[in-house]
Design a protein around this motif. Structure first.
Motif, mmCIF file in Angstrom:
data_model
loop_
_atom_site.group_PDB
_atom_site.id
_atom_site.type_symbol
_atom_site.label_atom_id
_atom_site.label_comp_id
_atom_site.label_asym_id
_atom_site.label_seq_id
_atom_site.Cartn_x
_atom_site.Cartn_y
_atom_site.Cartn_z
ATOM 1 N N UNK A 135 53.655 -6.370 56.821
ATOM 2 C CA UNK A 135 55.021 -6.497 56.846
ATOM 3 C C UNK A 135 55.723 -6.377 56.992
ATOM 4 N N UNK A 136 56.552 -7.450 57.632
ATOM 5 C CA UNK A 136 57.506 -7.189 58.408
ATOM 6 C C UNK A 136 58.453 -7.719 58.474
ATOM 7 N N UNK A 137 59.773 -7.466 59.323
ATOM 8 C CA UNK A 137 61.481 -8.060 58.478
ATOM 9 C C UNK A 137 61.129 -9.032 60.439
ATOM 10 N N UNK A 138 60.356 -8.308 61.128
ATOM 11 C CA UNK A 138 60.511 -8.924 62.968
ATOM 12 C C UNK A 138 59.732 -9.998 63.213
ATOM 13 N N UNK A 139 58.915 -10.450 62.756
ATOM 14 C CA UNK A 139 58.156 -11.591 63.567
ATOM 15 C C UNK A 139 57.917 -12.240 61.942
ATOM 16 N N UNK A 161 53.497 -7.758 49.082
ATOM 17 C CA UNK A 161 52.279 -7.429 48.885
ATOM 18 C C UNK A 161 51.384 -7.798 48.148
ATOM 19 N N UNK A 162 52.578 -7.471 46.250
ATOM 20 C CA UNK A 162 51.644 -6.629 45.599
ATOM 21 C C UNK A 162 50.784 -8.257 44.841
ATOM 22 N N UNK A 208 56.872 -6.735 41.035
ATOM 23 C CA UNK A 208 55.488 -6.037 39.481
ATOM 24 C C UNK A 208 56.027 -5.683 38.762
ATOM 25 N N UNK A 209 55.351 -5.018 38.472
ATOM 26 C CA UNK A 209 55.111 -4.981 36.471
ATOM 27 C C UNK A 209 56.066 -4.405 36.332
ATOM 28 N N UNK A 258 39.200 -7.040 54.666
ATOM 29 C CA UNK A 258 41.113 -8.742 53.899
ATOM 30 C C UNK A 258 41.486 -8.374 55.054
ATOM 31 N N UNK A 259 42.422 -9.992 54.863
ATOM 32 C CA UNK A 259 43.707 -9.101 56.268
ATOM 33 C C UNK A 259 44.911 -9.942 55.412
ATOM 34 N N UNK A 260 45.501 -8.954 55.417
ATOM 35 C CA UNK A 260 46.682 -9.654 54.403
ATOM 36 C C UNK A 260 48.013 -9.498 55.165
ATOM 37 N N UNK A 261 49.103 -10.280 55.377
ATOM 38 C CA UNK A 261 50.392 -10.174 55.847
ATOM 39 C C UNK A 261 51.080 -11.498 55.231
#
Lengths: 320, 408
Positions: B283-287, B229-230, B136-137, B189-192
Motif C-alpha cells: 500500500x502506498x499513499x503516493x500513487x 491490507x488486513x 482489525x480486531x 497472490x498480489x494485493x495492493x
C-alpha cells in the motif's frame, strides 16, 4: 465444392442484448459484419420488444392487430404451431404473467396474488392470436406478444440463410447460446463441435472436460431454469411460468438442450420441454422423431442427473 | 433413453459447462433472510467515517436493525450522525460505558480507533451485548488472545469482525471457485491498496489532531497494514483455510513527511508454506493507479478481484479446452470480456456494499446463535498477522507465525 481452397472467417458482435459469433468457411470474405448487422437490425425492427416502434410493439399497442412483415409472420406461425403441438405449454402470450412474477423486462420481486393472476390470465393465451392473410390479429386488446424466447433461434436461422445465399455451406452461427450449424471445418474436414453449458452443481468438478456434440446440420438451442430464479423461503420460483395456470412450473428439469432441423424449431420446443417435466418430455420426444434432446434434471435427493434421446446420444462425442 | 453415468458426467463437465455462477447450495445460504420479528436494537460506538457508513447501511436493513443509540466523544460527530438517523427514540452518549449500561441496547457496532478495540469490545461483551467490531480486531496478538478467551466464556454472544468485503456473494463465489479447482494450484497472490493522498482527515481545531488523525500515530494505529491490507490477509486465511508461516516487511515515511509516525508506503511479503504460496501485499499513499488490486494466480487460471467485481482469466492450457469447440449452447451463455476474461457473476441484479451482507450475517448469527464466518477466531488470526507484519516493517525482522496464533 472444388475450386479455390476455403478459409475460415469469423464475425463477432453484439445483438439482442447478447453477443453473436459466426464462423464460416469460404474462398473469400463474401459476408461482412455490415451485412450481418443490417440483417440483425431488420429483425429487431420487426421482433424486438426493446426497440420502440418495432412491429411487435405496435402490435401490442394496437387493439386488434396489424399487417405483419415476413419475419413476424414466420415466427408467429411457428409459435402457433408449437402452441398446438404442446397443448398450450409453449405460449408466446405469457409475458404479462412473467412480468407479474418479477421476471419480465421490468423486475418486480413480489409474488402476485391469486386474484391478480386470474385477472392476467384473461388476456393470456395463443387462442386469442391469429394470422389472417397478411394480418396478425388478436381477439383481446390487452393480449401481449413476446417472441424473445424464440427470436434468437429464428435469428440464427435467418443469418444462416444469409450465408447460404452467398453459397456458403460450412458455417456455425451462434447468438445468445442458440446455434445453427452446417457442414465441416476446413481443412480438417471435421464436423463442428458444440459445447453444452450446464448448471454448476456442488460437485467438485474441476475444469477438465465438457459435454460436446457434433452435428452435420441443424439447430441447437438450450433452455434452462438455472440462472434466473427468486428464492421465497425454501421455494425457488423459476422464471418459466405455466401459461395455463399462471404459476411457475415446478418440476425437476434444470435445462433442456434440443437439436432440430432448424434453430427456430429447437428454440420453441426447448421452452415447452422445460414446462413438461421429465416424464412427459420423454414421452413427447418419442412422438417427435425430428427432435433430439438432452435433459438435465434434479433427483428427489437433490443430486443432478441427465438423460438424452438415443439420437442425441449419437451426437455426443465421448471424450477420453 | 440412456442415462449417462454420474461419474462420466463429472469427467466431461468443465469450465464451460461449470459456469461461473453460484452453486445452488451456496445460493440458498446467501438468499435473503426471511423478515424476522426479532429486530436487533443496536448502538454505534464511534461515529467517524466508518461508524456513519455503517449507520447508513443499518438503515437499509430496517427488518433486522433499529438504531437506538449513538456514541462519540466528539460532539460534532455525534451531531452529524444524529442528523442521518431518524430522531425518535435515539439516545446519544459521549462515553461508551454509559451506552453499554443502557439495557435497551442489545447489540453494538464498535468503530473506534484501533488501540481502543480491545477495551471497548471487552466491556461490551461483559455488558452482555452482541458485538460487531470493526477490523482489525485488536491492536496486537496479546489482545487478540485475550478477546478470544473472553468470547469463549460467553458462547451466547456473537462477536463478528468487520472484514466486510468477503461477506459479499462475490467473495464467497471466489472461495468456492478456488475449492472447485478453477485456479489449479495457486502459487502467487498480489494485493495492493493504493491511494494518492495524505490519508488525513480535516481537523477543526489543532487539539483534536491525534483524536481525528489517529491513523498517523503508532500508539493508536497499525497503519496501512491494519486499516487496508488486513482485509486481503483475512481473505487469504479464509479462502485457503491457512495462515502465514513467515512475514517479511519494509516501508517508510517516503512522501508525507508531515509528522506522522505510521508509514505512508509499505510492502509485506507472506510465506504460506503449507499451501506453497507467496503473498505480496502493498500500500502506498503516493500513487493511485492500481488502487485496489487483488490477484490470485494459479496453474489453471487467475482471478482478478475488485471490491464488487471479479474476472476469471483461464491460462492458455485451460483455454485450449474452450478452443476445442466451435460454439457453445446454453440458457445464459458465458460472455467473454475484451481481455479474454470471464466476469464472475453472482446472480441477477448488482451487488450491494459488502457491509450490507456483513450486517445481515451479523443479524443472522445473533438470532440463530451461530458463529459468523468472520468471527473472533478468524479476526484474531488476522490481528496476529497484522501485528507480525508491522513488527517486521518497523523492526527490520523476519517474523514467524506461532502455533498459539492459530485460534480456532
Amino acid at each position: 465444392m472444388g475450386g479455390a481452397p476455403l478459409c475460415p472467417y469469423q464475425l463477432r458482435g453484439y445483438a439482442q442484448g447478447t453477443t453473436y459469433s459466426i464462423t464460416y468457411y469460404a474462398p473469400d470474405s463474401v459476408v461482412t459484419k455490415a451485412d450481418v448487422d443490417r440483417q440483425l437490425a431488420e429483425i429487431d425492427h420487426s421482433l424486438s420488444l426493446y426497440e420502440p416502434g418495432s412491429l411487435i410493439n405496435q402490435f401490442n399497442a394496437s387493439p386488434k392487430g396489424l399487417v405483419a412483415d415476413p419475419h413476424l409472420k414466420r415466427v408467429v406461425a411457428k409459435a402457433l404451431r408449437v402452441y398446438q403441438e404442446t397443448d398450450g405449454l409453449f405460449d408466446a402470450t405469457v409475458e404479462p404473467l412473467v412480468a407479474a412474477w418479477g421476471f419480465g423486462m421490468s423486475r418486480a420481486a413480489t409474488t402476485p396474488t391469486p386474484a391478480a393472476i386470474q385477472a392476467i390470465l384473461t388476456s393470456v393465451g395463443s387462442d386469442k392470436l391469429g394470422l389472417r392473410g397478411d394480418s396478425l390479429v388478436k381477439t383481446v386488446p390487452a393480449l401481449h406478444l413476446d417472441l424473445n424466447g424464440i427470436a434468437q433461434g429464428y435469428t440464427v436461422d435467418v443469418l444462416a440463410t444469409l450465408l447460404e445465399r452467398k453459397r456458403i455451406r460450412n458455417y456455425l452461427v451462434e447468438l445468445g447460446g442458440e446455434i445453427r450449424v452446417r457442414g465441416r471445418k476446413w481443412p480438417s474436414g471435421e464436423l463442428m463441435r458444440i459445447g453444452i453449458e450446464r448448471p454448476d452443481t456442488n460437485a467438485l468438478n474441476a475444469p477438465v472436460m465438457q459435454q460436446v456434440l457434433r452435428l452435420a446440420a441443424g439447430g441447437v438451442t438450450t433452455s434452462g431454469n438455472y440462472r434466473q430464479f427468486h428464492q421465497t423461503g425454501t421455494r425457488r420460483n423459476a422464471h418459466l411460468i405455466n401459461p395455463k395456470t399462471g404459476y411457475p412450473f415446478q418440476n425437476e428439469l434444470i435445462s433442456a438442450t434440443v437439436v432440430a432441423p432448424d434453430a427456430l424449431t429447437a428454440d420453441a420446443y426447448d421452452n415447452a420441454l422445460m414446462g413438461m417435466g421429465l416424464a412427459h418430455a420423454l414421452v413427447f420426444l418419442r412422438q417427435h422423431a425430428d427432435l433430439q434432446a438432452y435433459l438435465i434434471y434434479q433427483r428427489p435427493d437433490g443430486t443432478t442427473a441427465e438423460t438424452a434421446t438415443p439420437g442425441f446420444q449419437q451426437l455426443l462425442q465421448i471424450q477420453p | 433413453m440412456t442415462n449417462l453415468e454420474r461419474r462420466d458426467f463429472i469427467k466431461k463437465t468443465g469450465l464451460l459447462s461449470g459456469g461461473l455462477l453460484l452453486g445452488h447450495g451456496l445460493a440458498s445460504t446467501l438468499a435473503a433472510a426471511a423478515p424476522t420479528a426479532n429486530k436487533l436494537k443496536i448502538g454505534i460506538i464511534g461515529c467517524g467515517d466508518r461508524g456513519k457508513g455503517l449507520l447508513k447501511v443499518l438503515q437499509e436493513l430496517p427488518d433486522q436493525f433499529e438504531v437506538v443509540a449513538l456514541c462519540d466523544e466528539l460532539p460534532f460527530r455525534l451531531r452529524d450522525a444524529q442528523q442521518m438517523a431518524p430522531a425518535r427514540k435515539l439516545k446519544t452518549y459521549a462515553d461508551y460505558r454509559a451506552l453499554l449500561d443502557a439495557p435497551t441496547v442489545e447489540a453494538v457496532i464498535i468503530a473506534v480507533p484501533l488501540y481502543l478495540h480491545y477495551a471497548v469490545a471487552k466491556a461490551a461483551l461483559l455488558a452482555g451485548k452482541q458485538v460487531y467490531l470493526e477490523k482489525t480486531m485488536t491492536y496486537d496478538s496479546q489482545q487478540a488472545a485475550e478477546l478470544v478467551a473472553l468470547a469463549r466464556q460467553r458462547p451466547g454472544q456473537t462477536l463478528q469482525v468487520g472484514h466486510q468485503y468477503r461477506s459479499s456473494p462475490l467473495y464467497y463465489r471466489v472461495k468456492e471457485m478456488i475449492a472447485q479447482g478453477y485456479l489449479g494450484k495457486v502459487t502467487q497472490i498480489d494485493c495492493r491498496w493504493d491511494r494518492n493522498g495524505s490519508w488525513r482527515r480535516p481537523v477543526p481545531e489543532p487539539g483534536l489532531e491525534r483524536k481525528i488523525n489517529w491513523r498517523m500515530y503508532r500508539e493508536y494505529s497499525g497503519g496501512l497494514v491494519a486499516e487496508l491490507l488486513s482485509h486481503q490477509l483475512d481473505f487469504i486465511h479464509w479462502a485457503f483455510d491457512t495462515s502465514p508461516d513467515e512475514i517479511f516487511g519494509t516501508g517508510g515515511i517516503d512522501y508525507y513527511k508531515d509528522g506522522r509516525e505510521t508509514y505512508d508506503n509499505v510492502q509485506v511479503m507472506v510465506r504460506y508454506a503449507r499451501e506453497g504460496m507467496v503473498g505480496s501485499f502493498g500500500a502506498t499513499c503516493g500513487n493511485a493507479r492500481d488502487g485496489y488490486l487483488f490477484k490470485l494466480k494459479g496453474t489453471k487460471g487467475t482471478i482478478s478481484l475488485l471490491i464488487d467485481e471479479g474476472i476469471y482469466y483461464p491460462e492458455k492450457e485451460t483455454l485450449k479446452q474452450y478452443g476445442t469447440v466451435d460454439g457453445v449452447t446454453g440458457a445464459t451463455k458465458i460472455v467473454w470480456d475484451k481481455n479474454g476474461g470471464i466476469p464472475i457473476t453472482t446472480g441477477p441484479g448488482p451487488l450491494k456494499d459488502g457491509s450490507w451482507y456483513a450486517l445481515r450475517d451479523f443479524h443472522r448469527a445473533v438470532s440463530e446463535k451461530k458463529l459468523p464466518d468472520s468471527n473472533v477466531f478468524t479476526g484474531a488470526r488476522v490481528a496476529c498477522a497484522v501485528h507480525l507484519a508491522n513488527q517486521a516493517i518497523y523492526n527490520h525482522t523476519i517474523e514467524k507465525w506461532r502455533p498459539e496464533f492459530s485460534f480456532s
